[in-house]
Write a protein that holds these residues in place. Structure first.
Motif, PDB file in Angstrom:
ATOM      1  N   HIS A   1       0.881  -1.178   0.000  1.00 51.63           N
ATOM      2  CA  HIS A   1       0.000   0.000   0.000  1.00 51.63           C
ATOM      3  C   HIS A   1       0.913   1.221   0.000  1.00 51.63           C
ATOM      4  O   HIS A   1       1.574   1.499   0.993  1.00 51.63           O
ATOM      5  CB  HIS A   1      -0.890  -0.047   1.253  1.00 51.63           C
ATOM      6  CG  HIS A   1      -1.857   1.089   1.365  1.00 51.63           C
ATOM      7  ND1 HIS A   1      -2.505   1.401   2.529  1.00 51.63           N
ATOM      8  CD2 HIS A   1      -2.292   1.997   0.444  1.00 51.63           C
ATOM      9  CE1 HIS A   1      -3.299   2.440   2.338  1.00 51.63           C
ATOM     10  NE2 HIS A   1      -3.182   2.825   1.072  1.00 51.63           N
TER      11      HIS A   1
ATOM     12  N   HIS B   1      -2.528   6.826  -4.248  1.00 56.78           N
ATOM     13  CA  HIS B   1      -2.191   5.568  -3.584  1.00 56.78           C
ATOM     14  C   HIS B   1      -2.278   4.414  -4.582  1.00 56.78           C
ATOM     15  O   HIS B   1      -3.044   4.476  -5.544  1.00 56.78           O
ATOM     16  CB  HIS B   1      -3.163   5.288  -2.430  1.00 56.78           C
ATOM     17  CG  HIS B   1      -2.984   6.216  -1.266  1.00 56.78           C
ATOM     18  ND1 HIS B   1      -3.503   5.979  -0.030  1.00 56.78           N
ATOM     19  CD2 HIS B   1      -2.290   7.394  -1.171  1.00 56.78           C
ATOM     20  CE1 HIS B   1      -3.175   6.972   0.799  1.00 56.78           C
ATOM     21  NE2 HIS B   1      -2.447   7.851   0.116  1.00 56.78           N
TER      22      HIS B   1
ATOM     23  N   LEU C   1      -7.567   0.395   0.022  1.00 57.70           N
ATOM     24  CA  LEU C   1      -6.618  -0.073   1.046  1.00 57.70           C
ATOM     25  C   LEU C   1      -6.724   0.804   2.291  1.00 57.70           C
ATOM     26  O   LEU C   1      -6.660   0.313   3.411  1.00 57.70           O
ATOM     27  CB  LEU C   1      -5.197  -0.059   0.473  1.00 57.70           C
ATOM     28  CG  LEU C   1      -5.039  -0.926  -0.778  1.00 57.70           C
ATOM     29  CD1 LEU C   1      -3.903  -0.428  -1.651  1.00 57.70           C
ATOM     30  CD2 LEU C   1      -4.826  -2.374  -0.414  1.00 57.70           C
ATOM     31  N   CYS C   2      -6.871   2.122   2.074  1.00 53.83           N
ATOM     32  CA  CYS C   2      -7.109   3.033   3.206  1.00 53.83           C
ATOM     33  C   CYS C   2      -8.413   2.660   3.902  1.00 53.83           C
ATOM     34  O   CYS C   2      -8.489   2.646   5.131  1.00 53.83           O
ATOM     35  CB  CYS C   2      -7.171   4.481   2.732  1.00 53.83           C
ATOM     36  SG  CYS C   2      -5.563   5.205   2.339  1.00 53.83           S
TER      37      CYS C   2
HETATM   38 ZN   LIG Z   1      -4.533   4.241   0.422  1.00 55.84          ZN
END
Ligand SMILES: [Zn+2]
Length: 189
Positions: free
Chosen positions: A20, A28, A175-176
């Motif tokens: 990530h 990102h 992913l965050c």
């Molecule tokens: Zn992210």
């Protein structure tokens, strides 16, 4: 060399990281690609160049042209494997040009070689440089094609690896959303 073997060289040298990442653009991604890290190893560069040369040999190129800086090392290796000249175009005041006395002529069958093709913009610019210099541009080649539309460079595009590298705005990053910590590539993970 098949796609897995090429990707293996990238992974082993740290040229392809999975996790990530916060890219220099601020976006990102779950993959980070830095082909200079695999091409710093001459044996890997030579093997990737030889494999790419086999994909384009049937086009009978007489010269390889690459955009500086990212394309130079792999362009040199493809030229070596094909036994033809390898030259590069570079930017001056934002415009891609042939400098250093490099020339192309109407008998030249040119192939554009890069490390990674993403949008295809630098490939198309390099095609224009070679065409303006008088060469017949017959195709393009890259170690990694990051896009899904092979037609975007306007000529046949040959790649050792097709790799999707999606990027996200931080506020839309899955992913965050899963709470995974983000790292800047190059920092210790
Ligand atoms: Zn992210």
């Amino acid at each position: 060399m098949n796609q897995d073997a090429a990707l293996d060289l990238f992974r082993k040298s740290g040229a392809l990281l999975e996790g990530h990442f916060r890219l220099s653009s601020g976006l990102h991604s779950e993959r980070y690609l830095q082909s200079a890290l695999v091409l710093q190893h001459p044996a890997s560069a030579e093997a990737l160049g030889a494999a790419l040369a086999e994909r384009v040999r049937h086009l009978q190129p007489t010269v390889v042209i690459s955009p500086a800086l990212g394309g130079i090392v792999i362009g040199q290796e493809v030229g070596r494997a094909l036994g033809v000249r390898a030259i590069f175009a570079e930017r001056q005041d934002g415009k891609l040009l042939l400098r250093r006395g490099f020339t192309m002529s109407p008998g030249d069958r040119a192939i554009v070689v890069e490390d990674v093709v993403t949008t295809g913009g630098s490939t198309r610019e390099t095609i224009d440089v070679a065409t303006a210099a008088g060469a017949d541009v017959i195709g393009a080649a890259a170690i990694i094609d990051r896009g899904n539309d092979a037609a975007r460079v306007g000529l046949p595009l040959f790649a050792l690896v097709k790799l999707d590298v999606p990027t996200y705005q931080p506020d839309a990053c899955p992913l965050c959303a899963r709470g995974e910590p983000v790292v800047k590539p190059g920092s210790r993970i």
